[in-house]
Design an enzyme around this catalytic site. Sequence first.
Site, short mmCIF file in Angstrom:
data_model
loop_
_atom_site.label_atom_id
_atom_site.label_comp_id
_atom_site.label_asym_id
_atom_site.label_seq_id
_atom_site.Cartn_x
_atom_site.Cartn_y
_atom_site.Cartn_z
N ILE A 1 0.83 -1.20 0.00
CA ILE A 1 0.00 0.00 0.00
C ILE A 1 0.87 1.26 0.00
CG2 ILE A 1 -1.77 1.28 1.31
CD1 ILE A 1 -2.71 -1.43 -0.01
N GLY B 1 -19.19 -5.67 8.00
CA GLY B 1 -20.37 -4.84 8.24
C GLY B 1 -20.12 -3.81 9.34
N HIS C 1 -10.89 -9.24 -4.60
CA HIS C 1 -12.02 -9.73 -3.82
C HIS C 1 -13.27 -9.64 -4.71
CE1 HIS C 1 -9.76 -9.27 -0.06
NE2 HIS C 1 -9.60 -7.98 -0.26
N SER D 1 -10.49 -0.37 5.18
CA SER D 1 -9.85 -1.40 4.36
C SER D 1 -10.38 -1.40 2.92
CB SER D 1 -10.13 -2.77 4.98
OG SER D 1 -11.48 -3.12 4.71
N CYS D 2 -9.74 -2.21 2.09
CA CYS D 2 -10.14 -2.31 0.68
C CYS D 2 -11.59 -2.79 0.54
CB CYS D 2 -9.20 -3.28 -0.04
SG CYS D 2 -8.91 -4.81 0.86
N ASN D 3 -11.98 -3.80 1.30
CA ASN D 3 -13.36 -4.31 1.23
C ASN D 3 -14.35 -3.26 1.72
OD1 ASN D 3 -13.38 -7.05 0.23
ND2 ASN D 3 -12.13 -7.58 2.01
N ARG E 1 -9.92 -12.63 -1.51
CA ARG E 1 -8.69 -13.20 -2.03
C ARG E 1 -7.84 -13.70 -0.84
NH1 ARG E 1 -6.44 -10.50 1.15
NH2 ARG E 1 -5.20 -8.60 0.96
N GLN F 1 -7.83 -5.22 -4.31
CA GLN F 1 -7.53 -4.92 -2.90
C GLN F 1 -6.33 -4.01 -2.71
OE1 GLN F 1 -7.02 -7.88 -4.35
NE2 GLN F 1 -4.91 -8.48 -3.94
N GLY G 1 -5.89 -1.86 8.55
CA GLY G 1 -5.40 -2.87 9.50
C GLY G 1 -5.42 -2.37 10.93
#
Length: 367
Positions: A13, A197, A222, A141-143, A170, A303, A112
């Site tokens: 990142i 969530g 992902h 985060s990416c998600n 992933r 991601q 993270g």
Amino acid sequence: MAVKVVVNGYGNIGKRVADAVAKQDDMKLVGVSKTRPNFEAFIAAQKGYPLYVAEEAGINAFREAGLDVAGTTADMLHEADVVVDATPEGTGAKNLENLYKKAGIKAIFEGGEKHAAIGVSFNAYCNYERAIGKDYVRVVSCNTTGLCRTLYAVDKLAGIKKARVVLVRRAADPVQVKKGPINAIIPNPPTVPSHHGPDVNTVMPQWDITTMAVLVPTTLMHQHNVMIEVERPVTKEELLTEFYGLRRIMLVRASDGLGSTAEIIELARDMGRPRYDLWEIAIWEESVNVVGNEVFYMQGIHQEADIVLENVDCIRAVAGLEKDPWKSIRKTDEAVGVTGSLRPPQCLADKPEALREIHYKAWGVEK
Ligand code: NAD
């Protein structure tokens, strides 16, 4: 005057954020910090990024490798207005206490880190304003970023009553040779809900969202399966038009040969994207549907890439460079090279007027 930015933790990142910051005309990248003199350190040096080392004791290894060192991370912090912490998860919160508070520097953290350790969680479309002038902010985060972006669009259009999402994650990033699984599907976690969530709720507490996740043997992207009960009637065409108007969302068609994450990544390669980065959230056009008061769609998340844009906007917000989210978003997108959907959705194909209107409103393209 350009805001001075440093990146602590130059891995997956960090190196992407550093490159994106270097492309902004209102920011100046004044250093990156690493622990080891690996290939990424040589590339950083070739790009002309001043190189700092996490600990004094590590400096010799860099010098022995023939790399110039400007100092330690603690030295680097004195050179900048904002630090982006892209160290491995959990390290950022320690750095906040041990380094950033002492140096009196504004700091941005990645997904993270725990929300509670930082205090403000950020997504540019959803809550840019909350980060303005703050000292410490976490880019989710990416998600979570992927969910925030597309749920934002649905919420704006039809109101979210209840969102349910199954995430197919992933297993590892391409460079992570020691992580698996290589031949299994793992409910991850095996309990419901997954943390995604609640993480979306750190940005948008008002949304009713529950998520489940599995881990699969792939490194590319992902994939999310989204089901949303909406408050107001909405059509498939309205949804596609809304998604199309947001440049950080890319509508792709399976019928164009983009029926999988592998083909979408090939598209990013063909587009000449650096490191094949797909900063946009890819939504399969064919998957968008409305059944009664429920909206359905499937999306893919690169991601390593989507959060790069949010990091740049977050720097602008904390530094007070821009109060209008959409001005920052447009500036970031143009500097980085975000292009949005590959082509308009089928429902807009024969509506040139409507298309021109979207291009003008969303991206400022003259009519
Ligand atoms: P990474 O392991 O690729 O990079 C971290 C880098 O920090 C490495 O180069 C490591 O050597 C270095 N480092 C370790 N300790 C350090 C220290 N004390 N000081 C300076 N550098 C140090 O990790 P990453 O994937 O880039 O993840 C960074 C953060 O971004 C994490 O919070 C992660 O959860 C988050 N994130 C990762 C992804 C992803 O897909 N990789 C996506 C979104 C968010």
